[in-house]
Write an enzyme that holds these catalytic residues in place. Structure first.
Site, PDB file in Angstrom:
ATOM      1  N   ARG A 157     -55.418 -30.299   1.048  1.00  0.00           N
ATOM      2  CA  ARG A 157     -54.377 -29.609   1.801  1.00  0.00           C
ATOM      3  C   ARG A 157     -54.729 -29.592   3.290  1.00  0.00           C
ATOM      4  NH1 ARG A 157     -52.923 -24.570  -2.312  1.00  0.00           N
ATOM      5  NH2 ARG A 157     -52.669 -25.923  -4.140  1.00  0.00           N
ATOM      6  N   SER A 176     -52.451 -18.745  -9.179  1.00  0.00           N
ATOM      7  CA  SER A 176     -51.043 -18.486  -8.941  1.00  0.00           C
ATOM      8  C   SER A 176     -50.292 -19.129 -10.097  1.00  0.00           C
ATOM      9  CB  SER A 176     -50.653 -19.128  -7.608  1.00  0.00           C
ATOM     10  OG  SER A 176     -49.387 -18.691  -7.197  1.00  0.00           O
ATOM     11  N   ARG A 234     -61.157 -21.445   2.282  1.00  0.00           N
ATOM     12  CA  ARG A 234     -59.982 -22.260   2.603  1.00  0.00           C
ATOM     13  C   ARG A 234     -60.445 -23.610   3.123  1.00  0.00           C
ATOM     14  NH1 ARG A 234     -54.846 -20.487   3.201  1.00  0.00           N
ATOM     15  NH2 ARG A 234     -55.634 -18.356   3.177  1.00  0.00           N
ATOM     16  N   GLU A 238     -56.721 -14.273  -3.616  1.00  0.00           N
ATOM     17  CA  GLU A 238     -56.014 -15.075  -4.613  1.00  0.00           C
ATOM     18  C   GLU A 238     -56.946 -16.116  -5.236  1.00  0.00           C
ATOM     19  OE1 GLU A 238     -52.651 -17.204  -3.039  1.00  0.00           O
ATOM     20  OE2 GLU A 238     -52.708 -18.626  -4.696  1.00  0.00           O
TER      21      GLU A 238
END
Length: 420
Positions: free
Chosen positions: A260, A350, A275, A347
Site C-alpha cells: 500500500r 476489518s 503502517r 485495528e
RNA sequence: GGAGAGAUGGGUGAGUGGCUUAAACCACAGGUUUGCUAAACCUGCGAAGGAAGUAAUUCCUUCCGAGGGUUCGAAUCCCUCUCUCUCCGCCA
C-alpha cells in the site's frame, strides 16, 4: 456497482444512502442520463431491426438472381443514422458508467450513520487490559533493543515505511502466520490458496479499488498492480462465472504480502512497523448466497476473533459508521487490539460484508431455480500478521526486555517459551 | 526469446459469408414410471439489455477471447491485441 433498477425505483433512498457516505444526491442526474440512453437505444434497435430485414430480403433476391438495388439503396440510407445513434448510445452509456462505478456501496440498515471514526459504534470486547509492574515498552523499542527490528537498514534498501526483521522476529512472523493458516483451514473451513501478488486492472476494478483509489496502490510495470490485500485475488477467483448453488458457500484463506502506498497517511504512524508499505496478512474471503451474508459476517468475525482469543490478547470490536466504511462495504466490523506500550487500541482486522456490490462489478452469479443471481462477497483479515506481532510483543513483554511466546505459538516456534 | 496450434453457452464440442434462429452430448431444473436408492424415459434449459402490457406473455437488439475493419449481410474473411496449449532455447 449499483443496480440501476434500484435507483430507478428508489431514487430518494439511494440519495439518502449516498449522503450518509459523504457523497452528494445524484440520482436525478443518473436517471436523466439513463432515460436518454434508453431512448437512444430503442430508436437504434428499431433501425437495426429494419436493416436486418432488408439484408435478408437482399439475400433472397440475390439467390433468385433478381435485382436488389432499391433495397441496397435503403440500407445505405439508414446506415449513417445507425452509426450516429451508436455513437450517442456509447457516449451515454460511458457517462452513466463513469458516475456509477465511482459511487460507494449502500450501507446496511444496521450500519450506524456517522461522519468519521469518532462515530463508530462499540460492539463488544473480549478480555481485559494486562497490568504491568513496569512501564511497558512500545513494540519498536522491544524490537530495536534486542536488535531484531531494523528500520535503518530497511530504509537503506527501500526508503521509509519498511522494516527488516531479524532472526527470532523473522521466525516469529512465520510462526504467527502458520498458526493462523492452520486454524482457518483445519478448524474454520477455509480453503487455503496461494495467489498472485500482481494483478491486472479489471481485477482491482472488480473489488472496487479501481478506478477511484489508484493512488493507494503500487503499479508494477505497465500492466500490473501489486495487491493491497489478498481480498483482491481471492474474491476475483470467481469473477465472470455462474456458480452452481451447490458450490456455495466458498470460503478462501490466503497468506500474502500486501502493498500500500499510504498516500493519504503522510506523517501518520511513522515510527515502528504499524503502517508499512509492505506487510503480510492472512485474509479470509467468503462467497455466499445473498440471504446468508449477514450470518456469514458474524461467522467470519468470530473466526478472526478466535485467533486473538487463543493468543489471549484483549480486544474490542467496533461497528464502522457510514462515513468511515470502505468503498465496497455495506457493513464493517473492525477488531481493535489493545497495545499496552502505545496505551491504545489499534485495528488488527476489518471484516466486511460487501453485499452484491463487488459481485456486480465482477459479474459473479449463481444459478437458483433457473435464475442467475449475484452472489454476496465478504472479506476479513484473519489477521494482519505484522500487527499481531506488535500485539504479542507489547502484551507479552517482560521487565527484562524479553517476550514470552504465547502457548499456542510454541509448537511453531521451536517449542521455545521466550523470544530470546 | 524462436516456431506452430488454438480461444464458441455452466462443461465437452460441431459449425469456413445468407436454411445458425449456434447442432449434439454432458451437467442442471421439472415431470412420468418404480417399495426406497439407482436407472430409464419425457419436457425445459446460453447471457445481457430495450419496447409493449396490470399481468401471464409477446416483440426486438446485442453477444461466439478483446478491439477495430471489409460486406446489403460475419462465429465464419482481414488487421491489432490478450490469453492458453505444444515443441525448441533459457531459467528458480
Amino acid at each position: 456497482m449499483h443496480n440501476i433498477n434500484f435507483i430507478r425505483e428508489n431514487p430518494q433512498e439511494f440519495d439518502n444512502a449516498m449522503i450518509q457516505r459523504g457523497e452528494i444526491a445524484i440520482s436525478k442526474k443518473i436517471l436523466e442520463i439513463d432515460e436518454e440512453k434508453r431512448k437512444t437505444q430503442t430508436f437504434l434497435q428499431n433501425l437495426l431491426s429494419e436493416k436486418n430485414t432488408l439484408s435478408k430480403t437482399i439475400g433472397k433476391l440475390k439467390s433468385e438472381n433478381k435485382n436488389a438495388d432499391n433495397y441496397l439503396k435503403k440500407v445505405e440510407e439508414i446506415k449513417n443514422e445507425i452509426n450516429t445513434l451508436k455513437e450517442l448510445e456509447t457516449i451515454k452509456e460511458d457517462e452513466l458508467q463513469s458516475i456509477l462505478k465511482r459511487l460507494p456501496n449502500i450501507p446496511h440498515s444496521s450500519t450506524p450513520v456517522g461522519k468519521s471514526e469518532n462515530d463508530n459504534l462499540f460492539y463488544k470486547e473480549w478480555g481485559t487490559k494486562p497490568v504491568f509492574k513496569f512501564k511497558p515498552k512500545r513494540h519498536f523499542e522491544i524490537g530495536e533493543d534486542n536488535n531484531l527490528m531494523d528500520f535503518e537498514t530497511a530504509s537503506k534498501l527501500s526508503g521509509s515505511r519498511f522494516v527488516v526483521l531479524k532472526g527470532q522476529l523473522s521466525r516469529l512472523e512465520r510462526a504467527i502466520s502458520n498458526f493462523m493458516l492452520d486454524k482457518h483451514t483445519l478448524e474454520n473451513g477455509y480453503k487455503e490458496m496461494n495467489v498472485p501478488f500482481l494483478v491486472k486492472d479489471d481485477i482491482l476494478y472488480g473489488t472496487g479499488n479501481l478506478p477511484k483509489f489508484s493512488e493507494d496502490l503500487f503499479a508494477a510495470g505497465d500492466n500490473h498492480w501489486l495487491i493491497p490485500t489478498a481480498e483482491v485475488p481471492l474474491t476475483n477467483l470467481s469473477n465472470n462465472q455462474i456458480l452452481n448453488i451447490k458450490q456455495l458457500p466458498l470460503r478462501y484463506t490466503s497468506y500474502t504480502h500486501c502493498f500500500r502506498s499510504e498516500a493519504g497517511a503522510a506523517g501518520k504512524d511513522t515510527r515502528g512497523m504499524l503502517r508499512q508499505h509492505q506487510f503480510t496478512k492472512v485474509e479470509l474471503v467468503s462467497i455466499v448466497e445473498p440471504n446468508y451474508s449477514d450470518n456469514e459476517l458474524e461467522r467470519m468475525l468470530s473466526c478472526a476473533e478466535a485467533i486473538l482469543k487463543e493468543l489471549n490478547i484483549h480486544y474490542r470490536i467496533m461497528t464502522l459508521c457510514t462515513g468511515d466504511m470502505g468503498f465496497a462495504a455495506q457493513k464493517t466490523y473492525d477488531i481493535e487490539v489493545w497495545l499496552p506500550g502505545e496505551n491504545n487500541y489499534r485495528e488488527i482486522s476489518s471484516c466486511s460484508n460487501c453485499g452484491d456490490f463487488q459481485a456486480r462489478r465482477m459479474n459473479t452469479r449463481y444459478k437458483k431455480e433457473n435464475k442467475n443471481i449475484f452472489v454476496h462477497t465478504l472479506n476479513g483479515s484473519g489477521l494482519a500478521v505484522g500487527r499481531t506481532m506488535i500485539a504479542i510483543l507489547e502484551n507479552y513483554q517482560t521487565e527484562d526486555g524479553n517476550v514470552i511466546i504465547p502457548e499456542v505459538l510454541r509448537k511453531y516456534f521451536n517449542n521455545q517459551d521466550k523470544l530470546i
